[in-house]
Design an enzyme around this catalytic site. Structure first.
Site, PDB file in Angstrom:
ATOM      1  N   GLU A  83      50.359  39.195  39.828  1.00  6.07           N
ATOM      2  CA  GLU A  83      49.507  39.220  38.642  1.00  6.07           C
ATOM      3  C   GLU A  83      50.357  39.575  37.425  1.00  6.07           C
ATOM      4  O   GLU A  83      51.238  40.426  37.505  1.00  6.07           O
ATOM      5  CB  GLU A  83      48.404  40.282  38.812  1.00  6.07           C
ATOM      6  CG  GLU A  83      47.445  40.340  37.627  1.00  6.07           C
ATOM      7  CD  GLU A  83      46.334  41.375  37.793  1.00  6.07           C
ATOM      8  OE1 GLU A  83      46.540  42.382  38.506  1.00  6.07           O
ATOM      9  OE2 GLU A  83      45.263  41.182  37.195  1.00  6.07           O
ATOM     10  N   LYS A  98      40.447  35.127  36.319  1.00  4.58           N
ATOM     11  CA  LYS A  98      39.916  36.321  37.003  1.00  4.58           C
ATOM     12  C   LYS A  98      38.430  36.482  36.698  1.00  4.58           C
ATOM     13  O   LYS A  98      38.052  36.539  35.509  1.00  4.58           O
ATOM     14  CB  LYS A  98      40.713  37.536  36.507  1.00  4.58           C
ATOM     15  CG  LYS A  98      40.461  38.831  37.242  1.00  4.58           C
ATOM     16  CD  LYS A  98      41.443  39.886  36.696  1.00  4.58           C
ATOM     17  CE  LYS A  98      41.483  41.140  37.505  1.00  4.58           C
ATOM     18  NZ  LYS A  98      42.543  42.061  37.040  1.00  4.58           N
ATOM     19  N   CYS A 124      43.504  40.212  41.861  1.00  5.51           N
ATOM     20  CA  CYS A 124      43.442  41.668  41.908  1.00  5.51           C
ATOM     21  C   CYS A 124      42.038  42.237  42.081  1.00  5.51           C
ATOM     22  O   CYS A 124      41.504  42.228  43.181  1.00  5.51           O
ATOM     23  CB  CYS A 124      44.147  42.254  40.685  1.00  5.51           C
ATOM     24  SG  CYS A 124      44.718  43.939  41.030  1.00  5.51           S
TER      25      CYS A 124
HETATM   26  N1  LIG Z   1      44.824  44.557  37.921  1.00  2.61           N
HETATM   27  C1  LIG Z   1      43.736  44.971  38.538  1.00  2.61           C
HETATM   28  O1  LIG Z   1      42.733  44.289  38.595  1.00  2.61           O
HETATM   29  C2  LIG Z   1      43.834  46.314  39.155  1.00  2.61           C
HETATM   30  C3  LIG Z   1      42.754  46.577  40.173  1.00  2.61           C
HETATM   31  C4  LIG Z   1      42.846  47.923  40.756  1.00  2.61           C
HETATM   32  O2  LIG Z   1      43.798  48.637  40.579  1.00  2.61           O
HETATM   33  C5  LIG Z   1      41.738  48.379  41.580  1.00  2.61           C
HETATM   34  O3  LIG Z   1      41.776  49.539  41.988  1.00  2.61           O
HETATM   35  O4  LIG Z   1      40.800  47.613  41.847  1.00  2.61           O
END
Ligand SMILES: NC(=O)CCC(=O)C(=O)O
Length: 284
Positions: free
Chosen positions: A47, A119, A160
């Site tokens: 990412e 996303k 993520c």
């Molecule tokens: N970059 C993200 O979306 C981080 C997501 C994250 O750390 C989580 O705990 O969920």
């Protein structure tokens, strides 16, 4: 589910990311070509691999997909590597409305852009005294789930925080995807708690491969990525993982074994959607 004879060798590149976009692209290229030289034909970047991760950086680093340097560079990497490339994510500016998205672009071995995933679940959390991050300060959420056809079969893509939501992975599995791939950057608070657990959960629930590819940790950066890029098998087993430093991990994805496992424990046909068909109507 497609059961292809073509073997799939997956590589996750845990890249060290700096504030220099050109240097990030050059570093990505070196590692993509290295992975390809080791036989990988499905290669994944992290990412936000071309920019530091932070809401203040997204507008500054954002580029359009039509003529930005990152898409050009990723396309050339895929072509030169002769591999599918899941190009991590980049801050994308949509020229029609000037909105900015956290976007994963996917290329075939000829270097053609074959899919984009914006996303869909923005990372907006506040854990007092630990971490507050609000992607929605500068980003807009995507509006669709993404499945990509490859020579190996269909692959689902998330980014993520998307991994925290079980539904996209289940939809992907039911629509024939054999893997969910998540470029991601958890942090030092949620990483140790949930990074591996969530990957194993998505894998075991859906009897599919799950992989999450992080940037390397940089304690001088504003955001400290957890690292620990990981590949999980359809039984929920960790196949490969790593520490927080720059590096590459590999795994052969075996669809035949996955199909046998699904046959032995046939969750898909045993589901009771008559009891839980539309959970969106259940009031929390
Ligand atoms: N970059 C993200 O979306 C981080 C997501 C994250 O750390 C989580 O705990 O969920």
């Amino acid at each position: 589910m497609a059961n292809t004879a073509k073997p799939c060798k997956l590589a996750l590149i845990q890249l060290a990311v700096s504030a220099d976009k050109d240097a990030n692209l050059a570093n990505a290229r070196t590692h993509v070509l290295e992975a390809a030289s080791k036989g990988a034909n499905l290669i994944v970047l992290p990412e936000c691999f071309n920019s530091p991760y932070g809401t203040g950086y997204f507008p500054e680093y954002a580029e359009t997909l039509a003529d930005g340097p990152s898409v050009k560079s990723l396309s050339a990497m895929a072509k030169d590597a002769k591999a599918y490339l899941i190009g991590g994510s980049i801050p994308e500016r949509d020229p029609t409305d000037e909105k900015i998205y956290n976007t994963c672009t996917v290329y075939n071995p000829e270097g053609k852009l074959i899919a984009t995933h914006r996303k869909v679940h923005l990372f907006d959390i506040d854990v007092p005294g630990k971490i507050r991050f609000q992607e929605s300060e500068t980003l807009t959420a995507g509006r669709q789930l993404t499945h990509v056809d490859t020579d190996f079969g269909k692959i689902g893509v998330g980014i993520c925080y998307d991994i925290r939501f079980p539904e996209p992975a289940m939809i992907a599995a039911r629509q024939g995807c054999f893997a969910m791939i998540y470029p991601g950057a958890f942090n030092l608070t949620t990483g140790p708690l949930h990074w591996e657990l969530l990957q194993r959960a998505r894998a075991v629930d859906n009897q599919m491969y799950v992989a999450a590819c992080s940037p390397a940790r940089d304690l001088k950066a504003a955001y400290h990525a957890w690292g620990h890029s990981t590949i999980v098998g359809p039984a929920g087993n960790v196949i490969e993982t790593m520490d927080e430093n720059q590096g590459i991990i590999y795994a052969d994805l075996d669809l035949k074994t996955m199909a046998e496992f699904r046959q032995n424990i046939p969750l898909t046909t045993q589901r009771r959607f008559d009891l839980y068909a539309d959970i969106s109507k259940v009031k929390p």
